[in-house]
Write a protein that holds these residues in place. Structure first.
Motif, PDB file in Angstrom:
ATOM      1  N   LYS A  66       0.848  -1.199   0.000  1.00 16.06           N
ATOM      2  CA  LYS A  66       0.000   0.000   0.000  1.00 16.06           C
ATOM      3  C   LYS A  66       0.882   1.248   0.000  1.00 16.06           C
ATOM      4  O   LYS A  66       1.752   1.416   0.843  1.00 16.06           O
ATOM      5  CB  LYS A  66      -0.920  -0.027   1.213  1.00 16.06           C
ATOM      6  CG  LYS A  66      -1.901   1.112   1.232  1.00 16.06           C
ATOM      7  CD  LYS A  66      -2.937   0.939   2.309  1.00 16.06           C
ATOM      8  CE  LYS A  66      -3.851   2.127   2.317  1.00 16.06           C
ATOM      9  NZ  LYS A  66      -5.213   1.787   2.062  1.00 16.06           N
ATOM     10  N   GLY A  67       0.684   2.112  -0.954  1.00 14.67           N
ATOM     11  CA  GLY A  67       1.480   3.322  -1.072  1.00 14.67           C
ATOM     12  C   GLY A  67       0.746   4.528  -0.527  1.00 14.67           C
ATOM     13  O   GLY A  67      -0.440   4.452  -0.267  1.00 14.67           O
ATOM     14  N   PRO A  68       1.473   5.575  -0.349  1.00 13.90           N
ATOM     15  CA  PRO A  68       2.877   5.802  -0.609  1.00 13.90           C
ATOM     16  C   PRO A  68       3.781   4.948   0.294  1.00 13.90           C
ATOM     17  O   PRO A  68       3.436   4.623   1.412  1.00 13.90           O
ATOM     18  CB  PRO A  68       3.091   7.285  -0.300  1.00 13.90           C
ATOM     19  CG  PRO A  68       1.741   7.896  -0.216  1.00 13.90           C
ATOM     20  CD  PRO A  68       0.797   6.786   0.124  1.00 13.90           C
ATOM     21  N   VAL A  69       4.952   4.625  -0.269  1.00  8.01           N
ATOM     22  CA  VAL A  69       5.929   3.802   0.420  1.00  8.01           C
ATOM     23  C   VAL A  69       7.124   4.661   0.805  1.00  8.01           C
ATOM     24  O   VAL A  69       7.633   5.427  -0.011  1.00  8.01           O
ATOM     25  CB  VAL A  69       6.413   2.644  -0.482  1.00  8.01           C
ATOM     26  CG1 VAL A  69       7.453   1.794   0.221  1.00  8.01           C
ATOM     27  CG2 VAL A  69       5.251   1.798  -0.944  1.00  8.01           C
ATOM     28  N   LEU A  70       7.560   4.524   2.046  1.00 10.20           N
ATOM     29  CA  LEU A  70       8.781   5.179   2.519  1.00 10.20           C
ATOM     30  C   LEU A  70       9.879   4.131   2.570  1.00 10.20           C
ATOM     31  O   LEU A  70       9.738   3.110   3.245  1.00 10.20           O
ATOM     32  CB  LEU A  70       8.568   5.784   3.908  1.00 10.20           C
ATOM     33  CG  LEU A  70       9.820   6.250   4.667  1.00 10.20           C
ATOM     34  CD1 LEU A  70      10.620   7.272   3.878  1.00 10.20           C
ATOM     35  CD2 LEU A  70       9.436   6.790   6.032  1.00 10.20           C
ATOM     36  N   ASP A  90       8.818   5.078 -16.360  1.00  8.08           N
ATOM     37  CA  ASP A  90       7.699   4.312 -16.913  1.00  8.08           C
ATOM     38  C   ASP A  90       6.352   4.803 -16.376  1.00  8.08           C
ATOM     39  O   ASP A  90       5.377   4.071 -16.358  1.00  8.08           O
ATOM     40  CB  ASP A  90       7.863   2.824 -16.588  1.00  8.08           C
ATOM     41  CG  ASP A  90       9.023   2.201 -17.345  1.00  8.08           C
ATOM     42  OD1 ASP A  90       9.413   2.746 -18.389  1.00  8.08           O
ATOM     43  OD2 ASP A  90       9.535   1.165 -16.881  1.00  8.08           O
ATOM     44  N   VAL A  91       6.305   6.040 -15.914  1.00  9.87           N
ATOM     45  CA  VAL A  91       5.087   6.722 -15.472  1.00  9.87           C
ATOM     46  C   VAL A  91       4.550   6.168 -14.146  1.00  9.87           C
ATOM     47  O   VAL A  91       3.385   5.812 -14.014  1.00  9.87           O
ATOM     48  CB  VAL A  91       3.992   6.701 -16.573  1.00  9.87           C
ATOM     49  CG1 VAL A  91       2.879   7.663 -16.221  1.00  9.87           C
ATOM     50  CG2 VAL A  91       4.554   7.065 -17.921  1.00  9.87           C
ATOM     51  N   LEU A  92       5.405   6.124 -13.150  1.00 12.10           N
ATOM     52  CA  LEU A  92       4.966   5.839 -11.788  1.00 12.10           C
ATOM     53  C   LEU A  92       4.081   7.002 -11.348  1.00 12.10           C
ATOM     54  O   LEU A  92       4.424   8.163 -11.568  1.00 12.10           O
ATOM     55  CB  LEU A  92       6.187   5.729 -10.871  1.00 12.10           C
ATOM     56  CG  LEU A  92       5.971   5.248  -9.443  1.00 12.10           C
ATOM     57  CD1 LEU A  92       5.553   3.779  -9.436  1.00 12.10           C
ATOM     58  CD2 LEU A  92       7.251   5.421  -8.638  1.00 12.10           C
ATOM     59  N   PRO A  93       2.932   6.733 -10.741  1.00 12.88           N
ATOM     60  CA  PRO A  93       2.039   7.844 -10.384  1.00 12.88           C
ATOM     61  C   PRO A  93       2.600   8.708  -9.258  1.00 12.88           C
ATOM     62  O   PRO A  93       3.478   8.289  -8.499  1.00 12.88           O
ATOM     63  CB  PRO A  93       0.757   7.134  -9.940  1.00 12.88           C
ATOM     64  CG  PRO A  93       1.162   5.767  -9.578  1.00 12.88           C
ATOM     65  CD  PRO A  93       2.381   5.438 -10.397  1.00 12.88           C
ATOM     66  N   ALA A  94       2.066   9.899  -9.147  1.00 17.47           N
ATOM     67  CA  ALA A  94       2.444  10.809  -8.055  1.00 17.47           C
ATOM     68  C   ALA A  94       2.162  10.133  -6.724  1.00 17.47           C
ATOM     69  O   ALA A  94       1.330   9.239  -6.625  1.00 17.47           O
ATOM     70  CB  ALA A  94       1.670  12.118  -8.173  1.00 17.47           C
ATOM     71  N   GLU A  95       2.865  10.594  -5.717  1.00 16.10           N
ATOM     72  CA  GLU A  95       2.714  10.108  -4.345  1.00 16.10           C
ATOM     73  C   GLU A  95       2.989   8.609  -4.221  1.00 16.10           C
ATOM     74  O   GLU A  95       2.262   7.886  -3.561  1.00 16.10           O
ATOM     75  CB  GLU A  95       1.324  10.425  -3.788  1.00 16.10           C
ATOM     76  CG  GLU A  95       1.043  11.903  -3.665  1.00 16.10           C
ATOM     77  CD  GLU A  95      -0.305  12.183  -3.031  1.00 16.10           C
ATOM     78  OE1 GLU A  95      -0.325  12.557  -1.850  1.00 16.10           O
ATOM     79  OE2 GLU A  95      -1.320  12.008  -3.720  1.00 16.10           O
ATOM     80  N   SER A  96       4.072   8.149  -4.832  1.00 19.70           N
ATOM     81  CA  SER A  96       4.385   6.724  -4.784  1.00 19.70           C
ATOM     82  C   SER A  96       5.473   6.369  -3.781  1.00 19.70           C
ATOM     83  O   SER A  96       5.272   5.497  -2.943  1.00 19.70           O
ATOM     84  CB  SER A  96       4.780   6.212  -6.169  1.00 19.70           C
ATOM     85  OG  SER A  96       3.672   6.224  -7.035  1.00 19.70           O
TER      86      SER A  96
END
Length: 140
Positions: A66-70, A90-96
């Protein structure tokens, strides 16, 4: 321990809404992890040997939680930087993904943009709005 709000909290949260990954670096014990963990749903600390081994052998696990991941103490497994960088390409979404770390090992191989645009220097427990908290812009 109670969290003491810092001047970086709001700019970090606002920028993370638009960015897939952010790196926060600074001296030990200045609050990098405490600050970043407020934005994360999952914390993967690389000073835990089991987590380090998991991510070394299967960096894709970052994308399966579960993201966002630290990713805390990322410098202990610097290849994760390259993995996430390729995911951003490769277009990782914002807040990942958020990275936190106290130092970069001399032999760590990181993306060339890290020192200029992708890092935020975290100053010791900055709470005074007159203080300048970071020397580089967060990824734009």
């Amino acid at each position: 321990m109670n969290y003491e709000p810092r001047i970086i909290d709001q700019p970090l949260a606002e920028d993370f809404k638009e960015l897939p990954a952010i790196l926060i670096e600074g001296a030990k014990a200045v609050g990098k992890t405490a600050t970043a963990s407020r934005l994360a749903k999952t914390i993967m600390s690389l000073d835990n040997p089991q987590v380090k081994m998991l991510l070394r052998n299967n960096p894709e696990a970052i994308l399966g939680v579960k993201g966002p991941v630290l990713i805390d103490e990322w410098q202990l497994e610097p290849n994760l930087w390259s993995f996430v960088r390729h995911q951003v390409d490769d277009v990782l979404p914002a807040e990942s993904v958020l990275f936190t770390g106290s130092s970069i090992r001399v032999d760590a191989r990181i993306h060339s943009n890290c020192a200029d645009e992708n890092a935020t220097l975290f100053c010791p427990r900055m709470t005074d709005v007159t203080a300048i908290c970071f020397c580089n812009k967060i990824i734009r």
